[in-house]
Write a protein that holds these residues in place. Structure first.
Motif, PDB file in Angstrom:
ATOM      1  N   ASN A 121       0.850  -1.192   0.000  1.00 47.42           N
ATOM      2  CA  ASN A 121       0.000   0.000   0.000  1.00 47.42           C
ATOM      3  C   ASN A 121       0.886   1.243   0.000  1.00 47.42           C
ATOM      4  OD1 ASN A 121       0.679   0.782   2.699  1.00 47.42           O
ATOM      5  ND2 ASN A 121      -0.838  -0.682   3.483  1.00 47.42           N
ATOM      6  N   GLU A 122       0.284   2.417  -0.159  1.00 48.81           N
ATOM      7  CA  GLU A 122       1.044   3.658  -0.309  1.00 48.81           C
ATOM      8  C   GLU A 122       1.951   3.937   0.885  1.00 48.81           C
ATOM      9  OE1 GLU A 122       1.446   5.479  -3.074  1.00 48.81           O
ATOM     10  OE2 GLU A 122       0.237   3.896  -3.962  1.00 48.81           O
ATOM     11  N   GLN A 123       1.432   3.712   2.086  1.00 51.51           N
ATOM     12  CA  GLN A 123       2.215   3.975   3.292  1.00 51.51           C
ATOM     13  C   GLN A 123       3.442   3.058   3.366  1.00 51.51           C
ATOM     14  OE1 GLN A 123       0.413   2.923   7.122  1.00 51.51           O
ATOM     15  NE2 GLN A 123       0.728   5.062   7.765  1.00 51.51           N
ATOM     16  N   GLU A 124       3.279   1.780   2.984  1.00 54.92           N
ATOM     17  CA  GLU A 124       4.384   0.823   3.004  1.00 54.92           C
ATOM     18  C   GLU A 124       5.414   1.162   1.924  1.00 54.92           C
ATOM     19  OE1 GLU A 124       1.726  -3.002   4.550  1.00 54.92           O
ATOM     20  OE2 GLU A 124       1.831  -2.512   2.416  1.00 54.92           O
ATOM     21  N   LYS A 125       4.930   1.514   0.734  1.00 50.76           N
ATOM     22  CA  LYS A 125       5.845   1.913  -0.342  1.00 50.76           C
ATOM     23  C   LYS A 125       6.666   3.125   0.075  1.00 50.76           C
ATOM     24  CE  LYS A 125       2.988   0.585  -4.266  1.00 50.76           C
ATOM     25  NZ  LYS A 125       2.173   1.110  -5.375  1.00 50.76           N
ATOM     26  N   GLU A 126       5.980   4.088   0.692  1.00 54.82           N
ATOM     27  CA  GLU A 126       6.626   5.329   1.071  1.00 54.82           C
ATOM     28  C   GLU A 126       7.792   5.090   2.021  1.00 54.82           C
ATOM     29  OE1 GLU A 126       4.756   9.516   2.201  1.00 54.82           O
ATOM     30  OE2 GLU A 126       4.517   8.039   3.822  1.00 54.82           O
ATOM     31  N   ILE A 127       7.595   4.269   3.035  1.00 55.90           N
ATOM     32  CA  ILE A 127       8.673   4.047   4.009  1.00 55.90           C
ATOM     33  C   ILE A 127       9.809   3.223   3.411  1.00 55.90           C
ATOM     34  CG2 ILE A 127       7.761   1.989   5.179  1.00 55.90           C
ATOM     35  CD1 ILE A 127       8.726   3.566   7.810  1.00 55.90           C
ATOM     36  N   ILE A 128       9.479   2.270   2.546  1.00 57.26           N
ATOM     37  CA  ILE A 128      10.528   1.471   1.880  1.00 57.26           C
ATOM     38  C   ILE A 128      11.365   2.374   0.973  1.00 57.26           C
ATOM     39  CG2 ILE A 128      10.955  -0.371   0.186  1.00 57.26           C
ATOM     40  CD1 ILE A 128      10.176  -1.493   2.905  1.00 57.26           C
ATOM     41  N   TYR A 129      10.716   3.202   0.151  1.00 52.74           N
ATOM     42  CA  TYR A 129      11.454   4.114  -0.720  1.00 52.74           C
ATOM     43  C   TYR A 129      12.286   5.107   0.090  1.00 52.74           C
ATOM     44  CZ  TYR A 129       9.447   2.517  -5.099  1.00 52.74           C
ATOM     45  OH  TYR A 129       9.114   1.752  -6.191  1.00 52.74           O
ATOM     46  N   ASP A 154       8.137   0.136  13.313  1.00 47.04           N
ATOM     47  CA  ASP A 154       7.118  -0.918  13.147  1.00 47.04           C
ATOM     48  C   ASP A 154       6.553  -0.913  11.731  1.00 47.04           C
ATOM     49  OD1 ASP A 154       7.486  -1.734  15.766  1.00 47.04           O
ATOM     50  OD2 ASP A 154       5.731  -0.643  16.537  1.00 47.04           O
ATOM     51  N   ARG A 155       6.323   0.282  11.175  1.00 50.83           N
ATOM     52  CA  ARG A 155       5.839   0.388   9.794  1.00 50.83           C
ATOM     53  C   ARG A 155       6.828  -0.235   8.821  1.00 50.83           C
ATOM     54  NH1 ARG A 155       3.493   6.449   8.669  1.00 50.83           N
ATOM     55  NH2 ARG A 155       1.807   6.240  10.177  1.00 50.83           N
ATOM     56  N   LYS A 156       8.089   0.108   9.033  1.00 50.71           N
ATOM     57  CA  LYS A 156       9.143  -0.419   8.153  1.00 50.71           C
ATOM     58  C   LYS A 156       9.192  -1.938   8.258  1.00 50.71           C
ATOM     59  CE  LYS A 156      13.908  -0.777   8.231  1.00 50.71           C
ATOM     60  NZ  LYS A 156      15.004  -0.630   9.072  1.00 50.71           N
ATOM     61  N   LYS A 157       9.147  -2.451   9.465  1.00 45.17           N
ATOM     62  CA  LYS A 157       9.212  -3.898   9.684  1.00 45.17           C
ATOM     63  C   LYS A 157       8.027  -4.599   9.032  1.00 45.17           C
ATOM     64  CE  LYS A 157       9.844  -7.239  13.390  1.00 45.17           C
ATOM     65  NZ  LYS A 157      10.012  -7.429  14.832  1.00 45.17           N
ATOM     66  N   LYS A 158       6.826  -4.032   9.187  1.00 44.76           N
ATOM     67  CA  LYS A 158       5.613  -4.610   8.601  1.00 44.76           C
ATOM     68  C   LYS A 158       5.710  -4.603   7.075  1.00 44.76           C
ATOM     69  CE  LYS A 158       0.664  -3.888   8.262  1.00 44.76           C
ATOM     70  NZ  LYS A 158      -0.370  -2.879   8.358  1.00 44.76           N
ATOM     71  N   ALA A 159       6.194  -3.496   6.525  1.00 45.98           N
ATOM     72  CA  ALA A 159       6.333  -3.393   5.067  1.00 45.98           C
ATOM     73  C   ALA A 159       7.346  -4.413   4.543  1.00 45.98           C
ATOM     74  CB  ALA A 159       6.742  -1.981   4.678  1.00 45.98           C
ATOM     75  N   LEU A 160       8.446  -4.578   5.274  1.00 41.84           N
ATOM     76  CA  LEU A 160       9.467  -5.553   4.852  1.00 41.84           C
ATOM     77  C   LEU A 160       8.937  -6.979   4.916  1.00 41.84           C
ATOM     78  CD1 LEU A 160      12.717  -4.089   6.452  1.00 41.84           C
ATOM     79  CD2 LEU A 160      12.152  -4.239   4.018  1.00 41.84           C
TER      80      LEU A 160
END
Length: 176
Positions: A121-129, A154-160
């Protein structure tokens, strides 16, 4: 002399079978090795510190290795512009610096990663980028978004984790 030759023949045979000299059969190499035993007997100095067996082994090896070296020197030299059997210059057959197979694997892996990133999702893409592509600090992301550092982590970990599951589903086993 026959007894001495008979004693060292197994060594000569083993040595002759372990080498290749263009234009020479193994039997020829064995005969040359036996002749070098005779040479060793005639040239051995009893006052030497080396044992006779060592002297014979070294003489046989040196004789056969000298034969290898002389056959290599006799080999015809060729140019990189010489044509091979297919009519191409030899220089064209040499491997280049680029590894086409490795490049193709990397392209496939990048395509898989891009596909997996599209599933976030957008929030996950944003933190990964932010963290991996722009190489920026997680604390700066937390400040920008007005969240605490732990929430950003936590967001970064969830996205990964989501990204990892997507890649595993695609049988991704690379190391981008």
């Amino acid at each position: 002399m026959e007894e001495i030759i008979k004693k060292y023949t197994p060594f000569v045979i083993r040595t002759a079978r372990s080498i290749y000299v263009k234009g020479q059969e193994t039997e020829d190499l064995i005969q040359i090795g036996k002749a070098s035993i005779i040479k060793a007997v005639n040239m051995y100095d009893t006052e030497r510190e080396n044992a006779f067996t060592t002297y014979v082994f070294n003489t046989v090896r040196r004789t056969l290795y000298l034969l290898i070296r002389s056959s290599v020197k006799d080999a015809k030299c060729c140019s990189l512009q010489s044509l091979n059997n297919e009519g191409f210059e030899l220089i064209e057959a040499l491997a280049g610096e680029e590894d086409i197979e490795e490049d193709m694997i990397k392209k496939e892996e990048k395509a898989m990663l891009a596909n997996a990133l599209r599933k976030l999702n957008e929030q996950e893409k944003e933190i990964i980028y932010w963290f991996y592509f722009e190489n920026r600090r997680l604390g700066d992301y937390a400040n920008l978004k007005g969240i605490c550092y732990k929430a950003a982590g936590d967001r970064k970990k969830k996205a990964l984790m989501k990204l990892k599951k997507c890649l595993e589903g695609m049988n991704f086993n690379g190391s981008i």
